[in-house]
Design a protein around this motif. Structure first.
Motif, PDB file in Angstrom:
ATOM      1  N   ASP A 205      45.222   7.198  79.025  1.00  0.00           N
ATOM      2  CA  ASP A 205      44.885   7.756  77.711  1.00  0.00           C
ATOM      3  C   ASP A 205      45.778   7.095  76.687  1.00  0.00           C
ATOM      4  O   ASP A 205      46.927   6.732  76.984  1.00  0.00           O
ATOM      5  CB  ASP A 205      45.070   9.271  77.684  1.00  0.00           C
ATOM      6  N   ILE A 206      45.270   6.960  75.483  1.00  0.00           N
ATOM      7  CA  ILE A 206      46.022   6.298  74.423  1.00  0.00           C
ATOM      8  C   ILE A 206      46.980   7.257  73.725  1.00  0.00           C
ATOM      9  O   ILE A 206      47.875   6.828  72.985  1.00  0.00           O
ATOM     10  CB  ILE A 206      45.050   5.649  73.407  1.00  0.00           C
ATOM     11  N   GLN A 207      46.828   8.561  73.968  1.00  0.00           N
ATOM     12  CA  GLN A 207      47.677   9.556  73.318  1.00  0.00           C
ATOM     13  C   GLN A 207      48.723  10.100  74.294  1.00  0.00           C
ATOM     14  O   GLN A 207      48.392  10.543  75.392  1.00  0.00           O
ATOM     15  CB  GLN A 207      46.832  10.721  72.798  1.00  0.00           C
ATOM     16  N   ASN A 208      49.970  10.075  73.862  1.00  0.00           N
ATOM     17  CA  ASN A 208      51.045  10.624  74.688  1.00  0.00           C
ATOM     18  C   ASN A 208      50.834  12.104  74.982  1.00  0.00           C
ATOM     19  O   ASN A 208      51.129  12.579  76.084  1.00  0.00           O
ATOM     20  CB  ASN A 208      52.402  10.418  73.999  1.00  0.00           C
TER      21      ASN A 208
ATOM     22  N   GLY B 248      42.407  20.481  71.198  1.00  0.00           N
ATOM     23  CA  GLY B 248      43.730  20.999  70.879  1.00  0.00           C
ATOM     24  C   GLY B 248      44.626  19.979  70.218  1.00  0.00           C
ATOM     25  O   GLY B 248      45.754  20.306  69.830  1.00  0.00           O
ATOM     26  N   GLY B 249      44.136  18.752  70.080  1.00  0.00           N
ATOM     27  CA  GLY B 249      44.931  17.696  69.468  1.00  0.00           C
ATOM     28  C   GLY B 249      44.433  17.359  68.076  1.00  0.00           C
ATOM     29  O   GLY B 249      43.713  18.131  67.439  1.00  0.00           O
ATOM     30  N   ASP B 250      44.804  16.174  67.613  1.00  0.00           N
ATOM     31  CA  ASP B 250      44.412  15.701  66.292  1.00  0.00           C
ATOM     32  C   ASP B 250      42.965  15.217  66.339  1.00  0.00           C
ATOM     33  O   ASP B 250      42.646  14.223  66.986  1.00  0.00           O
ATOM     34  CB  ASP B 250      45.341  14.563  65.868  1.00  0.00           C
ATOM     35  N   LYS B 251      42.066  15.926  65.654  1.00  0.00           N
ATOM     36  CA  LYS B 251      40.644  15.580  65.683  1.00  0.00           C
ATOM     37  C   LYS B 251      40.341  14.274  64.944  1.00  0.00           C
ATOM     38  O   LYS B 251      39.224  13.751  65.054  1.00  0.00           O
ATOM     39  CB  LYS B 251      39.814  16.724  65.088  1.00  0.00           C
ATOM     40  N   ALA B 252      41.302  13.766  64.224  1.00  0.00           N
ATOM     41  CA  ALA B 252      41.098  12.490  63.537  1.00  0.00           C
ATOM     42  C   ALA B 252      41.269  11.310  64.494  1.00  0.00           C
ATOM     43  O   ALA B 252      40.857  10.187  64.187  1.00  0.00           O
ATOM     44  CB  ALA B 252      42.073  12.353  62.369  1.00  0.00           C
TER      45      ALA B 252
END
Length: 278
Positions: A140-143, A197-201
């Motif tokens: 995944d690209i998000q930590n 639950g994260g940043d929808k952007a």
């Protein structure tokens, strides 16, 4: 090459709700076709109520590709599809049901978008055996996604199962850099969109999803599947789904069986695409 779609519509006898299955096929140009004045038949329709579909038995190691064309992906999945039609099951649950028909103990699988780890967890349970031979590559690209996945796996897996998972902070387009060359992969799963639950952007994008799908098609073993859930309700989601659909339409019909599932009266519902490699 001309891209054509063959549609199969399954109607529920209980509700005015439908699940639409698109099977993508390719038409090849031939000298006979070019000499003919007749227009090609691009679309054929086959309507069948879901209670008319009969299971052809559990998928086994000895199932030939030709019989798989008939049996996959609907065989043995009537309950899951009915649950999806009625709104009692999520697209992820239907996808997991399909994975269970394909993945075996000791297989290698790839979670191309870990998210919060629920797909990764399901994959571990499918491949883990007493000899601890299975392997799950997750990326995944998000930590935040990797942190959430790790917490979930740590809480719900035993130490031996946990060792089967290898997580990477990387874009899914780098799949071939992560999975060792020559590895036989049974399943590659994509859950596109944004992190719940994260940043929808922060969303998956066509520019990286397409090369990721191309990479998945190269590393996938025969009788394996690429599982894609595309969420079309957020900005950019429809465009990304169209990229998935175009990719599937371009696969050679001799080598792939491609099916799409969605509720046609719920335009914002997720779309499930299953690509089976013969």
């Amino acid at each position: 090459m001309l891209a054509s779609l063959r549609f199969q519509t399954l109607s529920s006898p209980l509700k005015q709700t439908f699940v639409l299955v698109h099977t993508f096929v390719s038409l090849r140009r031939s000298s006979l076709f070019l000499q003919s004045n007749r227009k090609p038949k691009h679309i054929s329709f086959c309507n069948k109520s879901i209670d008319q579909i009969h299971p052809a038995g559990t998928v086994s190691d000895g199932l030939s590709p030709s019989s798989f064309d008939e049996a996959f992906p609907l065989s043995g999945l009537e309950d899951a599809l009915m649950g999806y039609i009625s709104g009692k099951k999520k697209a992820t649950e239907v996808a997991h049901s399909m994975w269970r028909h394909i993945v075996r103990k000791g297989d290698t699988v790839v979670d191309a978008t870990c998210g919060n780890g629920h797909d990764t967890l399901a994959m571990v349970k499918l491949v883990a055996d007493e000899s601890c031979r299975g392997c799950v590559y997750g990326m995944d690209i998000q930590n935040l996604a990797l942190e959430n996945t790790s917490l979930l796996l740590d809480a719900l897996l035993n130490p031996n199962e946990r060792k089967l998972v290898k997580l990477f902070h990387a874009c899914h387009s780098r799949m071939e850099d992560i999975v060792p060359k020559g590895t036989s992969v049974r399943l590659v799963a994509f859950n596109l969109g944004y992190l719940p639950g994260g940043d929808k952007a922060v969303i998956t994008l066509s520019e990286t999803t397409l090369p990721a799908l191309e990479a998945a098609s190269r590393i996938l073993a025969p009788n394996g599947i690429i599982s894609i859930i595309a969420y079309v309700g957020h900005p950019g989601g429809r465009k990304e789904f169209e990229t998935v659909q175009a990719f599937a339409s371009g696969l050679p019909v001799d080598d792939w069986v491609c099916s799409k599932f969605e509720m046609i009266n719920r335009q914002m519902s997720p779309v499930l695409v299953i690509l089976f490699k013969k």
